[in-house]
Scaffold this motif. Sequence first.
Motif, short mmCIF file in Angstrom:
data_model
loop_
_atom_site.label_atom_id
_atom_site.label_comp_id
_atom_site.label_asym_id
_atom_site.label_seq_id
_atom_site.Cartn_x
_atom_site.Cartn_y
_atom_site.Cartn_z
N ASN A 60 0.76 -1.35 0.11
CA ASN A 60 -0.08 0.06 -0.09
C ASN A 60 0.92 0.98 0.10
O ASN A 60 0.51 2.38 -0.64
CB ASN A 60 -1.05 0.04 1.18
CG ASN A 60 -2.01 1.15 1.09
OD1 ASN A 60 -1.64 2.07 1.96
ND2 ASN A 60 -2.98 1.25 0.38
N LEU A 61 1.93 1.14 0.66
CA LEU A 61 2.85 2.35 0.67
C LEU A 61 3.50 2.68 -0.47
O LEU A 61 3.77 3.55 -1.08
CB LEU A 61 3.90 2.19 1.99
CG LEU A 61 5.05 3.34 1.98
CD1 LEU A 61 4.40 4.68 2.54
CD2 LEU A 61 5.92 2.98 3.23
N TYR A 62 3.90 1.28 -1.38
CA TYR A 62 4.54 1.72 -2.71
C TYR A 62 3.71 2.12 -3.55
O TYR A 62 3.93 3.02 -4.38
CB TYR A 62 4.92 0.18 -2.99
CG TYR A 62 6.02 -0.53 -2.14
CD1 TYR A 62 6.91 0.34 -1.56
CD2 TYR A 62 6.10 -2.10 -2.14
CE1 TYR A 62 7.90 -0.09 -0.56
CE2 TYR A 62 7.14 -2.49 -1.11
CZ TYR A 62 8.00 -1.71 -0.41
OH TYR A 62 8.82 -2.34 0.26
N LEU A 63 2.27 1.81 -3.62
CA LEU A 63 1.28 2.33 -4.41
C LEU A 63 1.02 3.75 -4.16
O LEU A 63 0.92 4.62 -5.09
CB LEU A 63 0.09 1.53 -4.29
CG LEU A 63 -0.04 0.04 -4.98
CD1 LEU A 63 -1.15 -0.49 -4.67
CD2 LEU A 63 0.38 0.17 -6.32
N SER A 64 1.19 4.26 -2.98
CA SER A 64 0.86 5.64 -2.62
C SER A 64 2.01 6.37 -3.16
O SER A 64 1.87 7.50 -3.51
CB SER A 64 0.70 5.91 -1.09
OG SER A 64 -0.39 4.83 -0.62
N PRO A 98 -6.25 4.20 -1.46
CA PRO A 98 -6.84 4.48 -0.30
C PRO A 98 -5.78 3.76 0.87
O PRO A 98 -4.91 2.87 0.64
CB PRO A 98 -7.80 3.74 -0.03
CG PRO A 98 -7.86 2.58 -1.45
CD PRO A 98 -7.17 3.40 -2.24
N ASP A 99 -5.55 4.46 2.10
CA ASP A 99 -4.71 4.17 3.14
C ASP A 99 -5.33 3.11 3.92
O ASP A 99 -6.43 3.35 4.74
CB ASP A 99 -4.29 5.38 3.92
CG ASP A 99 -3.26 4.94 4.88
OD1 ASP A 99 -2.64 4.00 4.81
OD2 ASP A 99 -3.10 5.86 5.74
N ILE A 100 -4.66 1.79 3.89
CA ILE A 100 -5.25 0.67 4.67
C ILE A 100 -4.32 0.49 5.94
O ILE A 100 -4.71 -0.21 6.65
CB ILE A 100 -5.27 -0.62 3.64
CG1 ILE A 100 -3.98 -0.89 3.50
CG2 ILE A 100 -6.31 -0.32 2.58
CD1 ILE A 100 -3.78 -2.41 2.48
#
Length: 379
Positions: free
Chosen positions: A203-207, A250-252
Amino acid sequence: MAIPMPLAPPAPAPLPVSHDVTIVTTRKLAQARVMGVPPEEFGIERGARSIPDCNYCFHEVVTRTAAQLIAEGFDQEQIQSLNDYTGTTEIETLARDTVDEHFVFNSGGLNSAARLVRITEHYVRMDYEGNGRPSLYQVITGGEQCEILRKGGKECITPFDMMPFAATTPVPVTHRFFGRSIADLVMPLQREKTALKRGALDNLYLSNNPRVEVAESNAGPSTLDDLLVSRPGGVVRTKTPGGLNWQVVPDITTSIYPMLQYLDAELEMRTGLAKQTQGIDADALQNQSATAVAQVFSASQMRIKLIARIMAEGVRDIFSLLHGTIRKHGQQLQTVRLRNTWINIDPRGWKTRDDMTINVALGSGGKRGFENVARIIRR
């Protein structure tokens, strides 16, 4: 007329010759040793609950070379006909081998005497003599066909007094020989934590590097090429200003972090090792009374002591086997140093201890229990 000849004088006696001689006396003393057996090299009959009561168990010996086995008296032709042992078929052996110690090539061409071979020691209760009374025997086999090896011209079928193995487990399973280890308790939770952490990182990489929406009417001949090259401060050429729409990921992580804390708490409950007992959380003991802190430490140590006492049962079996082995094979008086005093010990005069039961001491609390356990082991 015969004329007597004069007698020759007798030869002088040889002078005695002296020599300086140094006499070296060598005495070989046998030793009883305890060797750890990897789980992939040991096997026991299905349904067995304990080693002393089982009817069959075996040990695959894979640490001896052909020269060592021949020196022990095994038949040379049989040992030389055995295949090399490489350990490439055991999953647990390969998982434990982190520095590539096992080879896949045949080392017999380099040094045939130093190649490792595998033999199997079987311990089975059978009526070998045909008198209707089964007894315990050791049978040593080798090769893929489990051929019985010979030593000194005789087959390696030897009567045995007891199973030479002792086993223990930190988490026993009722009415079963194989128990559970600490790894069995924590590995499922560790896999869950790994999956959660991997999801948070993805998720952090996609952000940090989100996807982008480009309308075909706004895309120029170089727009896609510019987007495929992701670099800080890079230029993206479009036909229309504002023709790119960056996708918001979205931040999960807000839901992952509480789950990781829950898994940490479950790990503490399963292992008994809490942050308070390890002293790694400085804030965990803030605003806590001395009584509450003592209760936390006591509850955590109770589980650790329980595992230590269960493991001590295996140590008890080890020393019981050592006592029987030394008593049977100790054939001479020995002088040993005990408590800074040299004393004579003769294993032939030891008691058989057939009517004695070794119990692990259960101390009333604190260090006393471990002191009692250590005292029993020293005896």
